[in-house]
Design a protein around this motif. Structure first.
Motif, short mmCIF file in Angstrom:
data_model
loop_
_atom_site.label_atom_id
_atom_site.label_comp_id
_atom_site.label_asym_id
_atom_site.label_seq_id
_atom_site.Cartn_x
_atom_site.Cartn_y
_atom_site.Cartn_z
N THR A 157 0.84 -1.19 0.00
CA THR A 157 0.00 0.00 0.00
C THR A 157 0.87 1.24 0.00
OG1 THR A 157 -0.10 0.15 2.41
CG2 THR A 157 -1.81 -1.18 1.32
N ASN A 158 0.26 2.35 -0.28
CA ASN A 158 0.96 3.63 -0.26
C ASN A 158 0.60 4.39 1.02
OD1 ASN A 158 2.71 5.52 -1.34
ND2 ASN A 158 1.09 6.60 -2.42
N VAL A 159 0.24 3.65 2.08
CA VAL A 159 -0.26 4.28 3.30
C VAL A 159 0.86 4.89 4.14
CG1 VAL A 159 -1.41 3.84 5.51
CG2 VAL A 159 -2.35 2.89 3.41
N GLY A 160 1.92 4.17 4.37
CA GLY A 160 2.99 4.70 5.19
C GLY A 160 3.10 3.96 6.51
N ASP A 161 4.01 4.41 7.32
CA ASP A 161 4.31 3.75 8.58
C ASP A 161 3.70 4.50 9.77
OD1 ASP A 161 5.85 6.02 8.65
OD2 ASP A 161 7.77 4.98 8.64
N TYR A 162 4.21 4.16 10.97
CA TYR A 162 3.71 4.79 12.19
C TYR A 162 3.89 6.31 12.16
CZ TYR A 162 3.19 6.12 17.04
OH TYR A 162 2.79 6.75 18.18
N THR A 163 5.05 6.77 11.67
CA THR A 163 5.30 8.20 11.60
C THR A 163 4.27 8.87 10.70
OG1 THR A 163 7.66 7.88 11.98
CG2 THR A 163 7.01 9.96 10.98
N ASN A 164 3.98 8.26 9.57
CA ASN A 164 2.96 8.79 8.67
C ASN A 164 1.60 8.85 9.36
OD1 ASN A 164 1.94 9.48 5.84
ND2 ASN A 164 0.71 7.71 6.39
N ASN A 165 1.27 7.80 10.10
CA ASN A 165 0.00 7.75 10.82
C ASN A 165 -0.09 8.90 11.82
OD1 ASN A 165 -1.38 6.60 13.52
ND2 ASN A 165 -2.49 5.89 11.71
N ALA A 166 0.98 9.12 12.57
CA ALA A 166 0.99 10.20 13.56
C ALA A 166 0.88 11.57 12.89
CB ALA A 166 2.27 10.11 14.41
#
Length: 193
Positions: A157-166
């Motif tokens: 996916t192009n969602v990202g990681d924990y940093t992206n989520n934050a």
């Protein structure tokens, strides 16, 4: 009004989805369709402001383009760094982050449209502000849960990681704070709320 927005959104979304063939993006489009259906159904009770619905439609088109419009090798519009304010792993300020702010600006307006007429006269303005911001950021958190579901369901996916989520959560709250502040200033100037 909402039904017209829904129909126009489908006219934009369907060609983009078939053009990209991205199953993750189709998953998001299905989730957004449920939300648009919710707006369509609840509009008869809440009578959302026309401007709020038009902003939602603008966000919807930009969102579809964000996931479908290529900008380079394996990248889409959501990957575009508009202004390089912070390097990786933060990669601020991306189109994705702008869109999170814009989306939850709009969600906060729609929330205020729904709750403002229901509030008890004399309720402190700070209470209305808090209700709108918390409701919009709660919906933003639900969106992040949907993104996590996409990560679990689809490879690459192009969602990202924990940093992206934050960062997404911060952007969601920023958009909600700006909308709630703006709406309360506008209603104060107009003598409402």
């Amino acid at each position: 009004m909402v039904f017209k927005i829904y129909a126009l959104a489908l006219c934009v979304a369907v060609p983009l989805l078939f053009f990209t063939g991205n199953r993750e993006f189709i998953f998001y489009a299905a989730a957004i369709s449920v939300f648009v259906g919710f707006l369509w159904y609840t509009d008869r009770f809440f009578h959302y402001a026309r401007a709020s619905l038009l902003l939602f439609f603008a966000w919807l088109i930009l969102h579809m383009c964000g996931g479908a419009v290529p900008i380079g090798e394996g990248k889409v519009l959501y990957d575009w760094i508009i202004v390089p304010l912070a390097p990786a792993p933060y990669s601020i300020f991306k189109f994705d982050q702008f869109m999170h702010m814009f989306c939850y600006f709009v969600i906060a307006l729609l929330t205020d449209d729904a709750i403002a007429p229901q509030l008890k006269p004399g309720l402190p303005r700070a209470a209305r502000f808090l209700i709108v911001v918390l409701a919009a950021t709660g919906i933003g958190a639900l969106n992040e849960v949907m993104e996590f579901a996409a990560v679990c369901l689809f490879p690459n996916t192009n969602v990202g990681d924990y940093t992206n989520n934050a960062i997404d959560l911060v952007c969601n709250m920023t958009g909600a704070l700006v909308a709630a502040t703006w709406r309360l200033r506008v209603t104060r100037a107009g003598g409402e709320g």
